[in-house]
Design a protein around this motif. Structure first.
Motif, PDB file in Angstrom:
ATOM      1  N   ASP A  48       0.987  -1.126  -0.177  1.00  0.00           N
ATOM      2  CA  ASP A  48       0.050  -0.145   0.033  1.00  0.00           C
ATOM      3  C   ASP A  48       0.834   1.069   0.011  1.00  0.00           C
ATOM      4  N   LEU A  74      -1.026   3.141  -3.506  1.00  0.00           N
ATOM      5  CA  LEU A  74      -1.172   1.699  -4.167  1.00  0.00           C
ATOM      6  C   LEU A  74      -2.194   1.026  -3.608  1.00  0.00           C
ATOM      7  N   ASP A  75      -3.023   1.887  -2.491  1.00  0.00           N
ATOM      8  CA  ASP A  75      -4.205   1.109  -2.235  1.00  0.00           C
ATOM      9  C   ASP A  75      -5.052   0.797  -3.392  1.00  0.00           C
ATOM     10  N   ASP A  76      -5.827  -0.399  -3.167  1.00  0.00           N
ATOM     11  CA  ASP A  76      -6.619  -1.011  -4.047  1.00  0.00           C
ATOM     12  C   ASP A  76      -8.089  -0.890  -4.188  1.00  0.00           C
ATOM     13  N   SER A  82      -5.515  -7.155  -6.581  1.00  0.00           N
ATOM     14  CA  SER A  82      -4.508  -6.610  -6.305  1.00  0.00           C
ATOM     15  C   SER A  82      -3.707  -5.727  -7.456  1.00  0.00           C
ATOM     16  N   PHE A  83      -2.900  -4.822  -7.128  1.00  0.00           N
ATOM     17  CA  PHE A  83      -2.312  -4.129  -8.133  1.00  0.00           C
ATOM     18  C   PHE A  83      -2.875  -3.058  -8.998  1.00  0.00           C
ATOM     19  N   SER A  84      -4.346  -2.846  -8.584  1.00  0.00           N
ATOM     20  CA  SER A  84      -4.981  -2.071  -9.251  1.00  0.00           C
ATOM     21  C   SER A  84      -4.566  -0.535  -8.913  1.00  0.00           C
ATOM     22  N   ASP A  85      -4.116  -0.120  -7.719  1.00  0.00           N
ATOM     23  CA  ASP A  85      -3.454   0.920  -7.434  1.00  0.00           C
ATOM     24  C   ASP A  85      -4.272   2.053  -7.591  1.00  0.00           C
ATOM     25  N   GLY A  87      -5.758   4.092  -5.378  1.00  0.00           N
ATOM     26  CA  GLY A  87      -5.003   4.920  -4.212  1.00  0.00           C
ATOM     27  C   GLY A  87      -5.940   5.215  -3.191  1.00  0.00           C
ATOM     28  N   LEU A 120      -4.504   2.411 -11.418  1.00  0.00           N
ATOM     29  CA  LEU A 120      -3.166   2.950 -11.619  1.00  0.00           C
ATOM     30  C   LEU A 120      -3.193   4.660 -11.376  1.00  0.00           C
ATOM     31  N   ASN A 122      -3.079   6.191  -8.585  1.00  0.00           N
ATOM     32  CA  ASN A 122      -2.228   6.541  -7.549  1.00  0.00           C
ATOM     33  C   ASN A 122      -2.634   7.745  -6.828  1.00  0.00           C
TER      34      ASN A 122
END
Length: 628
Positions: A48, A74-76, A82-85, A87, A120, A122
């Protein structure tokens, strides 16, 4: 070059009383806020990077303690994977001891925010409190989403969030390549919104204006970076903008490719006293080690002057290594040391003190011209910080200055460590650093500079000394770009509570304005700079004969002579019986010429002697003592 306890007989050109109090930059205590510490009960996930963004939002809940905003870009939330970021940011309601008494998360799914975040984006990489923008008596917040795709890939955006007192969002305004009244030109991968600062009212319309970093803008070269000055309306839209970059906005500093100018921004207030707010900007990859810039602004957002601070310029005395990332974060400390000049904190998150990329923070005590007067480091091994940093924590990635958090009248600091592993890999952390004063190794009571023909005489007085090895006298000519250089060393008194007086003389200086300072050195090699004194060296337009210095002499002394017109001059030394014991000069001196002569006492018995100087238009004498 000597230590002296004597009277003073020189012509004074400039006198300055120095501080006789503490210097700042030591950590008296700290509180870590993470997935496992500090009273924070939010749910952080691996990667995160909580602490990647930091801001002081003001006292949201009215308890007289400043509240914080911590980004987790980088919170989803909202991504479903995961890794959707997408934010997020966390509004932290703080206790005075640095612990968290409550929080409110703002994300795609929490806190009443309806901004439509995407994969992404962010959101939370940059943040700044903007005060009460909409006039409802509740502080508001600006949050960056530097990988937002409005208008093109990763052009970036910022959101103005109008807050409720519980930290939820009652409304928002997006500013991007396509929204919010912004008419500047953004390009793909500019990362507009990576950093944000509330400048104050730059244009005098009573509305707080913003500085927004676009760290990889390509003006002038690859990823040199840029900063946008946004003149704001109360509804969060932009009424005008001004770009500052290698090619725009009056900035004349030299940026290298990949400098990332704008990776951080911080308000300095009115640094130079012209009633216009000024700005600090970081460029973490400039000149290999990174730089921080002080920008003196005009009311239209253009730059009227700048000062770079890095490993080789601006008076910075820290030891930077390649890739330290100095400038990745900047934060205003206000007038930290009481000299009426705002001071600055600068992060170097890739510093290797204690281990690779553990990170560091520098506290810079500033001069009004944007140069650094004193440098203090806080890291895993310096500055009194006792937190347990690990390799790759990136302490100093972000910085925020809450003011006097704990009520001890000393400004405090918050530093992010977004790759901290409390609770899981790269969940992140923030440290509240309670700063305090360190005991001065030397309590310096006075420092004076005197012009004496082509020479400068310095004197200073200490009220107390602790482990003081001595002083290196440094100076530089103020015309051009001449660097500081050492003129000599004067031994200190070690440890003493008694007052001591010191003197040092520099001969045969070319005419012009000079600046001098003392580098006080401890027995362990650590050092501290005192404030600077200025003095002008001029050639007299009249007859001038200085005092003999030092007096008594052993084994040599000097004096300076200048004549108003070309003439024959004789200078001789006589004993009290009238016998000449030394011929010092017999010849012609030119008009305006100032010359320093040496009196050698070798072979002379102890006693009183008379220096007699005779010209065609003058005669003069000075008494001197030979003491063996």
């Amino acid at each position: 070059m000597m230590k002296a306890k004597m009277g003073w007989g020189w012509m004074a050109a400039f006198v300055l009383l120095l501080f006789s109090g503490p210097v700042f930059g030591q950590v008296a205590g700290f509180q870590k806020i993470s997935d496992t510490e500090g009273g924070f009960t939010g749910t952080l996930d691996d990667l995160d990077v909580f602490g990647n963004g930091l801001a002081v939002v003001g006292d949201l809940d009215g308890d007289s303690v400043p509240d914080l905003v911590v980004g987790a870009p980088l919170d989803d939330d909202g991504g479903g994977a995961s890794f959707s970021d997408f934010g997020a940011v966390y509004v932290l309601f703080m206790n005075a001891d640095g612990t968290v008494k409550g929080f409110q998360k703002i994300s795609a799914t929490a806190g009443g925010f309806s901004g439509g975040l995407g994969i992404l984006d962010n959101f939370g990489a940059g943040a700044a409190g903007i005060g009460d923008l909409d006039g409802d008596s509740v502080p508001d917040l600006v949050v960056g989403a530097p990988l937002d795709d409005d208008g093109g890939g990763d052009r970036g955006a910022v959101y103005v969030l109008f807050l409720n007192t519980d930290g939820t969002v009652k409304g928002h305004q997006k500013i991007s390549d396509t929204e919010g009244g912004f008419t500047g030109t953004l390009h793909d991968q500019d990362y507009f919104g990576w950093s944000i600062a509330a400048l104050g009212d730059l244009d005098g319309d009573t509305v707080t204006d913003l500085a927004v970093g676009a760290r990889v803008d390509d003006d002038g070269g690859t990823n040199r970076g840029a900063v946008w000055i946004l003149f704001m309306n109360t509804d969060g839209t932009v009424k005008a903008q001004q770009k500052i970059s290698a090619t725009s906005g009056g900035f004349t500093g030299s940026l290298t490719d990949f400098a990332e100018f704008g990776v951080s921004v911080a308000p300095l207030g009115d640094f130079d006293g012209d009633t216009v707010p000024d700005l600090a900007v970081g460029a973490d990859r400039d000149d290999d080690t990174g730089s921080a810039w002080v920008l003196f602004l005009n009311a239209d957002g253009t730059v009227k002057a700048e000062q770079e601070i890095n490993a080789t310029s601006g008076g910075f005395t820290g030891n930077l290594d390649s890739g330290d990332g100095f400038g990745f974060a900047v934060a205003p400390l206000g007038d930290f040391d009481g000299d009426t000049v705002p001071d600055l904190a600068v992060g170097a998150p890739l510093d290797d003190d204690g281990g690779p990329d553990r990170g560091a923070v520098y506290v810079l005590l500033m001069n009004a011209d944007g140069t650094v007067r004193n440098t203090y480091k806080i890291s895993d091994t310096e500055g009194g910080f006792t937190g347990a940093l690990d390799d790759l924590d990136h302490f100093g990635w972000t910085l925020a200055a809450p003011g006097d958090f704990d009520g001890d009248s000393v400004p405090d600091l918050v530093a992010g460590a977004p790759l901290d592993d409390d609770g899981g890999p790269d969940r992140g952390a923030a440290y509240v650093l309670f700063l305090d004063d360190a005991v001065l190794p030397v309590e310096l009571a006075a420092f004076e500079a005197y012009a004496d023909g082509p020479a400068v005489a310095l004197r200073w007085r200490t009220a107390s000394e602790t482990n003081n090895a001595g002083f290196t006298v440094e100076g530089r000519r103020m015309e051009g770009t001449e660097p500081w250089r050492s003129f000599g060393f004067v031994e200190g008194a070690g440890t003493t509570t008694e007052a001591h007086s010191y003197a040092f003389r520099i001969e045969d200086l070319p005419p012009g304005p000079y600046r001098f300072r003392l580098r006080q050195i401890d027995f362990d090699g650590t050092f501290t700079f005192g404030p600077e004194v200025e003095v002008s060296v001029t050639v007299p337009g009249r007859f001038f004969l200085s005092d003999v210095y030092p007096n008594p002499l052993n084994p040599q002394a000097r004096f300076t002579l200048a004549v108003p017109r070309t003439q024959a001059v004789n200078a001789s030394l006589y004993d009290l019986a009238g016998r000449r014991v030394r011929l010092l000069f017999d010849g012609v001196m030119a008009a305006g010429e100032a010359r320093t002569f040496v009196v050698d006492g070798a072979g002379l018995p102890s006693g009183v002697y008379v220096l007699r100087v005779l010209g065609e238009t003058f005669a003069a004498a000075r008494a001197m003592v030979v003491l063996k």
